[in-house]
Design a protein around this motif. Structure first.
Motif, PDB file in Angstrom:
ATOM      1  N   GLU A   1     -40.051 -66.454  17.171  1.00  0.00           N
ATOM      2  CA  GLU A   1     -39.914 -67.903  17.309  1.00  0.00           C
ATOM      3  C   GLU A   1     -41.249 -68.611  17.559  1.00  0.00           C
ATOM      4  OE1 GLU A   1     -36.760 -69.087  19.959  1.00  0.00           O
ATOM      5  OE2 GLU A   1     -35.418 -67.502  19.255  1.00  0.00           O
ATOM      6  N   ILE A   2     -42.314 -67.852  17.764  1.00  0.00           N
ATOM      7  CA  ILE A   2     -43.605 -68.465  18.123  1.00  0.00           C
ATOM      8  C   ILE A   2     -44.052 -69.498  17.100  1.00  0.00           C
ATOM      9  CG2 ILE A   2     -46.062 -68.035  18.510  1.00  0.00           C
ATOM     10  CD1 ILE A   2     -45.286 -65.290  19.636  1.00  0.00           C
ATOM     11  N   GLU A   3     -43.969 -69.157  15.822  1.00  0.00           N
ATOM     12  CA  GLU A   3     -44.425 -70.069  14.776  1.00  0.00           C
ATOM     13  C   GLU A   3     -43.310 -70.947  14.226  1.00  0.00           C
ATOM     14  OE1 GLU A   3     -47.522 -70.735  13.907  1.00  0.00           O
ATOM     15  OE2 GLU A   3     -48.172 -69.356  15.479  1.00  0.00           O
ATOM     16  N   GLN A   4     -42.184 -70.980  14.939  1.00  0.00           N
ATOM     17  CA  GLN A   4     -41.073 -71.825  14.515  1.00  0.00           C
ATOM     18  C   GLN A   4     -41.060 -73.162  15.235  1.00  0.00           C
ATOM     19  OE1 GLN A   4     -37.397 -69.621  14.979  1.00  0.00           O
ATOM     20  NE2 GLN A   4     -37.993 -68.032  13.516  1.00  0.00           N
ATOM     21  N   ASN A   5     -41.971 -73.369  16.175  1.00  0.00           N
ATOM     22  CA  ASN A   5     -41.996 -74.626  16.925  1.00  0.00           C
ATOM     23  C   ASN A   5     -43.445 -75.051  17.153  1.00  0.00           C
ATOM     24  OD1 ASN A   5     -42.880 -73.647  19.798  1.00  0.00           O
ATOM     25  ND2 ASN A   5     -41.240 -72.225  19.204  1.00  0.00           N
ATOM     26  N   PRO A   6     -43.695 -76.333  17.347  1.00  0.00           N
ATOM     27  CA  PRO A   6     -45.071 -76.838  17.474  1.00  0.00           C
ATOM     28  C   PRO A   6     -45.792 -76.409  18.727  1.00  0.00           C
ATOM     29  CG  PRO A   6     -43.500 -78.600  17.878  1.00  0.00           C
ATOM     30  CD  PRO A   6     -42.710 -77.438  17.360  1.00  0.00           C
ATOM     31  N   MET A   7     -45.077 -75.887  19.745  1.00  0.00           N
ATOM     32  CA  MET A   7     -45.721 -75.475  20.986  1.00  0.00           C
ATOM     33  C   MET A   7     -46.201 -74.028  20.944  1.00  0.00           C
ATOM     34  SD  MET A   7     -45.916 -78.092  22.851  1.00  0.00           S
ATOM     35  CE  MET A   7     -46.568 -77.246  24.279  1.00  0.00           C
ATOM     36  N   ARG A   8     -45.866 -73.313  19.878  1.00  0.00           N
ATOM     37  CA  ARG A   8     -46.145 -71.867  19.770  1.00  0.00           C
ATOM     38  C   ARG A   8     -45.581 -71.125  20.981  1.00  0.00           C
ATOM     39  NH1 ARG A   8     -50.939 -73.490  16.819  1.00  0.00           N
ATOM     40  NH2 ARG A   8     -50.461 -72.882  14.682  1.00  0.00           N
ATOM     41  N   ALA A   9     -44.339 -71.431  21.279  1.00  0.00           N
ATOM     42  CA  ALA A   9     -43.629 -70.791  22.383  1.00  0.00           C
ATOM     43  C   ALA A   9     -42.615 -69.795  21.817  1.00  0.00           C
ATOM     44  CB  ALA A   9     -42.914 -71.833  23.236  1.00  0.00           C
ATOM     45  N   PRO A  10     -42.391 -68.684  22.499  1.00  0.00           N
ATOM     46  CA  PRO A  10     -41.434 -67.684  22.026  1.00  0.00           C
ATOM     47  C   PRO A  10     -39.994 -68.031  22.399  1.00  0.00           C
ATOM     48  CG  PRO A  10     -42.475 -66.909  24.014  1.00  0.00           C
ATOM     49  CD  PRO A  10     -43.118 -68.234  23.705  1.00  0.00           C
ATOM     50  N   ASP A  11     -39.721 -69.321  22.511  1.00  0.00           N
ATOM     51  CA  ASP A  11     -38.404 -69.807  22.921  1.00  0.00           C
ATOM     52  C   ASP A  11     -38.252 -71.215  22.352  1.00  0.00           C
ATOM     53  OD1 ASP A  11     -36.226 -70.922  24.244  1.00  0.00           O
ATOM     54  OD2 ASP A  11     -36.690 -70.011  26.174  1.00  0.00           O
ATOM     55  N   ASN A  12     -37.530 -71.340  21.246  1.00  0.00           N
ATOM     56  CA  ASN A  12     -37.420 -72.641  20.573  1.00  0.00           C
ATOM     57  C   ASN A  12     -36.809 -73.716  21.458  1.00  0.00           C
ATOM     58  OD1 ASN A  12     -38.575 -71.871  18.124  1.00  0.00           O
ATOM     59  ND2 ASN A  12     -36.631 -71.162  17.274  1.00  0.00           N
ATOM     60  N   GLU A  13     -35.816 -73.329  22.258  1.00  0.00           N
ATOM     61  CA  GLU A  13     -35.163 -74.312  23.126  1.00  0.00           C
ATOM     62  C   GLU A  13     -36.139 -74.839  24.176  1.00  0.00           C
ATOM     63  OE1 GLU A  13     -31.236 -74.749  26.049  1.00  0.00           O
ATOM     64  OE2 GLU A  13     -31.553 -72.925  24.875  1.00  0.00           O
ATOM     65  N   ALA A  14     -36.864 -73.941  24.809  1.00  0.00           N
ATOM     66  CA  ALA A  14     -37.844 -74.370  25.808  1.00  0.00           C
ATOM     67  C   ALA A  14     -38.945 -75.199  25.154  1.00  0.00           C
ATOM     68  CB  ALA A  14     -38.444 -73.155  26.511  1.00  0.00           C
ATOM     69  N   ALA A  15     -39.345 -74.823  23.929  1.00  0.00           N
ATOM     70  CA  ALA A  15     -40.386 -75.566  23.216  1.00  0.00           C
ATOM     71  C   ALA A  15     -39.962 -77.014  22.992  1.00  0.00           C
ATOM     72  CB  ALA A  15     -40.689 -74.891  21.887  1.00  0.00           C
ATOM     73  N   GLY A  16     -38.683 -77.220  22.689  1.00  0.00           N
ATOM     74  CA  GLY A  16     -38.190 -78.579  22.508  1.00  0.00           C
ATOM     75  C   GLY A  16     -38.296 -79.408  23.771  1.00  0.00           C
ATOM     76  N   LEU A  17     -37.985 -78.781  24.905  1.00  0.00           N
ATOM     77  CA  LEU A  17     -38.083 -79.468  26.197  1.00  0.00           C
ATOM     78  C   LEU A  17     -39.548 -79.745  26.541  1.00  0.00           C
ATOM     79  CD1 LEU A  17     -35.406 -77.442  28.214  1.00  0.00           C
ATOM     80  CD2 LEU A  17     -35.167 -79.735  27.227  1.00  0.00           C
ATOM     81  N   MET A  18     -40.416 -78.797  26.216  1.00  0.00           N
ATOM     82  CA  MET A  18     -41.852 -79.008  26.441  1.00  0.00           C
ATOM     83  C   MET A  18     -42.341 -80.217  25.650  1.00  0.00           C
ATOM     84  SD  MET A  18     -43.317 -75.119  26.073  1.00  0.00           S
ATOM     85  CE  MET A  18     -42.706 -73.750  27.048  1.00  0.00           C
ATOM     86  N   SER A  19     -41.995 -80.262  24.374  1.00  0.00           N
ATOM     87  CA  SER A  19     -42.436 -81.364  23.506  1.00  0.00           C
ATOM     88  C   SER A  19     -41.901 -82.699  24.003  1.00  0.00           C
ATOM     89  CB  SER A  19     -41.977 -81.107  22.064  1.00  0.00           C
ATOM     90  OG  SER A  19     -42.626 -79.986  21.508  1.00  0.00           O
ATOM     91  N   GLN A  20     -40.665 -82.699  24.477  1.00  0.00           N
ATOM     92  CA  GLN A  20     -40.068 -83.928  25.004  1.00  0.00           C
ATOM     93  C   GLN A  20     -40.849 -84.432  26.215  1.00  0.00           C
ATOM     94  OE1 GLN A  20     -35.825 -83.651  25.701  1.00  0.00           O
ATOM     95  NE2 GLN A  20     -35.856 -85.320  27.184  1.00  0.00           N
ATOM     96  N   LYS A  21     -41.173 -83.523  27.144  1.00  0.00           N
ATOM     97  CA  LYS A  21     -41.923 -83.913  28.330  1.00  0.00           C
ATOM     98  C   LYS A  21     -43.328 -84.369  27.969  1.00  0.00           C
ATOM     99  CE  LYS A  21     -42.769 -84.342  32.722  1.00  0.00           C
ATOM    100  NZ  LYS A  21     -42.136 -85.421  33.520  1.00  0.00           N
ATOM    101  N   ILE A  22     -43.962 -83.668  27.034  1.00  0.00           N
ATOM    102  CA  ILE A  22     -45.317 -84.027  26.617  1.00  0.00           C
ATOM    103  C   ILE A  22     -45.328 -85.390  25.946  1.00  0.00           C
ATOM    104  CG2 ILE A  22     -47.152 -83.418  24.980  1.00  0.00           C
ATOM    105  CD1 ILE A  22     -46.496 -80.460  25.678  1.00  0.00           C
TER     106      ILE A  22
END
Length: 355
Positions: free
Chosen positions: A173-194
């Protein structure tokens, strides 16, 4: 300026400034006969480059970051001679910094550069800019080509950003989200907060984790050039990184020896990895695991207190194009510096004993 080179056998020297004509690197000591993958080199450059679409964390500065190899490669293989790579700057807007050329930006190296040299390139920070890392990534890509011949793989990812942690580690999942996080769901929350912080003119930090697999036992030079000591130096040489821990890290300070020690079984297999894959400064043959703390981007769009060139108090309001959270773009930099360090230790290890 001293200190622009890293490594002893696989030795990397970088040059260039944020708003200069170009940045680049010279790699000395790379063995001949390594398959040189230009596409892989550019892929690494693209991971780090600014201007990524649909990524609320990164700057809008758009650079192609095309890596041009000037020497050291012939017919798809390294020749053993110095490898020179250059990256042109094409999208710098120096006028964005003219209004603050006589004031020091909080959190940046402006003040310390002036104290040390008596002169500084105020256009984006010059050599202290995060843009300097594009030369590191180019060098690291070459190091990865060398390591791949020995089955060594370096993987890094955003484990925590803007106060939000991954709840799982799924490398796919690392390259599946803009945060390069191994967790797409958490990456979405990160992007929202950012994105919320971007709207307020503020920024965020985070934690990047790195795992190196396929590492043989025996890498590292005991005493001053321990594998973990050199990796720590490599990581802390990246401007935004303010801390590092291996394995259990700081949590080991609360453990007992019976818990923190990694049991060994037949064949030299470790059943846990609190040590992060390194003992006595020498790799033990399992995964190297470490984490680095990435500070919040210091260029924020909120009025701050500072001093001017005469050290008189004043306020500053920074303009221009800046990242909000560095984690996605610092991931390939962490990978690159890790690869450079291990490539150097691997080549050093070839002379440590006879067969």
């Amino acid at each position: 300026m001293a200190g622009n080179s890293f490594g002893q056998v696989f030795k990397v020297t970088t040059f260039g400034e944020s708003h200069g004509e170009a940045l680049g690197c010279i790699i000395d000591g790379c063995p001949a006969g390594i398959d040189f993958d230009q596409d892989f080199l550019q892929k690494m450059m693209d991971m780090r480059k600014p201007g990524a679409a649909n990524n609320v964390a990164v700057t809008a500065r758009s650079e192609a970051d095309r890596a041009q190899v000037l020497s050291g490669v012939f017919e798809g293989k390294t020749t053993g001679t110095p490898i020179a790579i250059i990256v042109q700057n094409t999208s710098q807007i120096s006028k964005d910094y003219s209004s603050i050329k006589d004031t020091f930006r909080p959190g940046h190296a402006d003040y310390t550069y002036m104290q040390k040299y008596g002169i500084r390139d105020y256009r984006g920070g010059g050599r202290s800019s995060g843009r300097e890392t594009c030369a590191r990534v180019a060098s690291g890509a070459v190091a990865m080509m060398l390591l791949s011949k020995y089955g060594i793989k370096v993987t890094a990812y955003t484990k925590r950003a803007a106060g939000i942690s991954c709840s799982k580690i799924s490398l796919d999942e690392i390259e599946q989200n803009p945060m390069r996080a191994p967790d797409n769901e958490a990456a979405g929350l990160m992007s929202q907060k950012i994105n919320e912080l971007r709207g307020k003119g503020d920024s965020a930090g985070g934690i990047v984790e790195c795992v190196v697999s396929g590492v043989p036992a025996g890498l590292g030079e005991p005493v001053f050039d321990k594998a973990d000591a050199l990796l720590a130096q490599a990581m802390l040489s990246i401007g935004a990184i303010k801390g590092i821990e291996f394995g259990a890290g700081f949590a080991s300070g609360d453990l007992t020896g019976s818990v923190n020690n990694d049991p060994m079984r037949k064949g030299g297999v470790f059943t846990s990895n609190n040590a992060g894959g390194i003992l006595g400064g020498i790799t033990r043959g399992d995964d190297i695991v470490f984490r680095v703390a990435v500070k919040p981007v210091p260029s924020i769009f909120i009025k701050q207190q500072t001093v001017d060139a005469s050290l008189n108090e004043c306020d500053i309001l920074i303009e221009g194009r800046h990242d909000v959270c560095l984690c996605p773009r610092i991931v390939p930099v962490v990978q690159a510096m890790t690869a450079i360090t291990l490539a150097d230790l691997l080549l050093r290890n070839l002379s440590s004993k006879t067969k």
